[in-house]
Write a protein that holds these residues in place. Structure first.
Motif, PDB file in Angstrom:
ATOM      1  N   ARG A 101      87.525  36.206   3.245  1.00 53.19           N
ATOM      2  CA  ARG A 101      86.068  36.159   3.099  1.00 53.19           C
ATOM      3  C   ARG A 101      85.609  36.654   1.729  1.00 53.19           C
ATOM      4  N   TRP A 102      86.059  37.824   1.343  1.00 59.31           N
ATOM      5  CA  TRP A 102      85.474  38.448   0.143  1.00 59.31           C
ATOM      6  C   TRP A 102      85.959  37.829  -1.165  1.00 59.31           C
ATOM      7  N   PRO A 103      87.232  37.423  -1.305  1.00 62.73           N
ATOM      8  CA  PRO A 103      87.590  36.704  -2.536  1.00 62.73           C
ATOM      9  C   PRO A 103      86.821  35.399  -2.716  1.00 62.73           C
ATOM     10  N   VAL A 104      86.666  34.642  -1.618  1.00 62.89           N
ATOM     11  CA  VAL A 104      85.907  33.393  -1.724  1.00 62.89           C
ATOM     12  C   VAL A 104      84.439  33.691  -2.014  1.00 62.89           C
ATOM     13  N   ALA A 105      83.880  34.717  -1.361  1.00 61.85           N
ATOM     14  CA  ALA A 105      82.484  35.082  -1.621  1.00 61.85           C
ATOM     15  C   ALA A 105      82.291  35.481  -3.076  1.00 61.85           C
ATOM     16  N   ALA A 106      83.253  36.238  -3.618  1.00 60.50           N
ATOM     17  CA  ALA A 106      83.155  36.635  -5.025  1.00 60.50           C
ATOM     18  C   ALA A 106      83.215  35.412  -5.937  1.00 60.50           C
ATOM     19  N   ALA A 107      84.079  34.456  -5.590  1.00 61.51           N
ATOM     20  CA  ALA A 107      84.172  33.231  -6.397  1.00 61.51           C
ATOM     21  C   ALA A 107      82.868  32.443  -6.327  1.00 61.51           C
ATOM     22  N   LEU A 108      82.240  32.412  -5.154  1.00 58.56           N
ATOM     23  CA  LEU A 108      80.958  31.713  -5.013  1.00 58.56           C
ATOM     24  C   LEU A 108      79.867  32.384  -5.840  1.00 58.56           C
ATOM     25  N   VAL A 109      79.873  33.705  -5.864  1.00 59.10           N
ATOM     26  CA  VAL A 109      78.901  34.424  -6.692  1.00 59.10           C
ATOM     27  C   VAL A 109      79.102  34.080  -8.169  1.00 59.10           C
TER      28      VAL A 109
ATOM     29  N   GLU B 152      92.466  30.223   6.233  1.00 57.71           N
ATOM     30  CA  GLU B 152      92.264  30.868   7.532  1.00 57.71           C
ATOM     31  C   GLU B 152      92.845  30.034   8.671  1.00 57.71           C
ATOM     32  N   ARG B 153      92.743  28.725   8.575  1.00 61.62           N
ATOM     33  CA  ARG B 153      93.286  27.865   9.636  1.00 61.62           C
ATOM     34  C   ARG B 153      94.799  28.034   9.752  1.00 61.62           C
TER      35      ARG B 153
ATOM     36  N   PRO C 214      92.662  27.169  14.232  1.00 57.59           N
ATOM     37  CA  PRO C 214      91.461  26.392  13.915  1.00 57.59           C
ATOM     38  C   PRO C 214      90.160  27.182  13.954  1.00 57.59           C
ATOM     39  N   GLY C 215      90.032  28.110  14.898  1.00 56.24           N
ATOM     40  CA  GLY C 215      88.792  28.877  14.999  1.00 56.24           C
ATOM     41  C   GLY C 215      87.803  28.226  15.956  1.00 56.24           C
TER      42      GLY C 215
END
Length: 205
Positions: free
Chosen positions: A21-29, A68-69, A74-75
């Motif tokens: 979650r947080w690495p992807v969120a940081a990349a999005l920021v 994550e999958r 799958p979630g």
């Protein structure tokens, strides 16, 4: 920037692992910040920069979901799968709609902010316009300007021309758009019996 923020919110909702979650969120920021800076550095490319950042943001979320999958399965469909599908579909539709405009770009009305606000003491009225003000590949908008008490129309016209130069109008016409939305916007200032009129025209190549 706003589109990337929406993607970020969706990602924070559907992400299941803090390690992803947080690495992807940081990349999005970072993508959103780069888009914000890019729009301010290259305002003519606003559409391209915003859509490009949206595509990159969706790709980042897709990569995060794939990680994550593979590690968590799958979630839940309602919480994870369907929100991502809706996000990807909406982004694809947005890009397709924008691309159709690029393929057959239409003339446009330049925003009044290309010349407003005027110097203190001058008053502008933006005249209403609609589709009937477009023809032969050009859309035209008008602003009526009243000068200060006792100011002659000729002096008002001269002041408006100086003001236009301070707003980037070094010639009567200048580029509008960037790579895929190339066009031009033009400005002219004419004397009227009671003041001056600013005419704005927008056309695509």
């Amino acid at each position: 920037m706003e589109l990337v923020a929406v993607v970020l919110v969706v990602w924070l909702v559907i992400a299941r692992s803090g390690r992803v979650r947080w690495p992807v969120a940081a990349a999005l920021v970072l993508v959103g910040g780069a888009a914000w800076l890019g729009v301010r550095a290259f305002p003519l490319g606003t559409a391209e920069i915003n859509l490009g950042s949206l595509v990159l943001a969706v790709v980042l979320v897709a990569a995060g979901r794939e990680v994550e999958r593979r590690t968590l399965g799958p979630g839940p469909r309602l919480r994870v799968v369907w929100p991502f599908r809706l996000l990807a579909t909406a982004s694809l539709l947005l890009v397709c709609c924008a691309s159709s405009d690029w393929i057959r770009p239409a003339p446009f009305f330049p925003g009044s902010d290309v010349v407003l606000p005027l110097p203190s003491g001058l008053h502008a009225t933006v005249e209403p316009h609609d589709g009937t003000d477009c023809g032969t590949g050009v859309c035209t908008a008008h602003l009526t300007v009243a000068g200060r008490p006792g100011q002659s129309p000729a002096d008002l016209q001269a002041e408006l021309r100086v003001h236009a130069r301070t707003r980037g109008w070094t010639s009567d016409c200048r580029p509008a758009g960037w790579i895929l939305t190339r066009g031009q916007e033009c400005l002219s200032i004419d004397v009227t019996p009671t003041g001056a009129q600013i005419t704005l025209e927008g056309s695509r190549n």
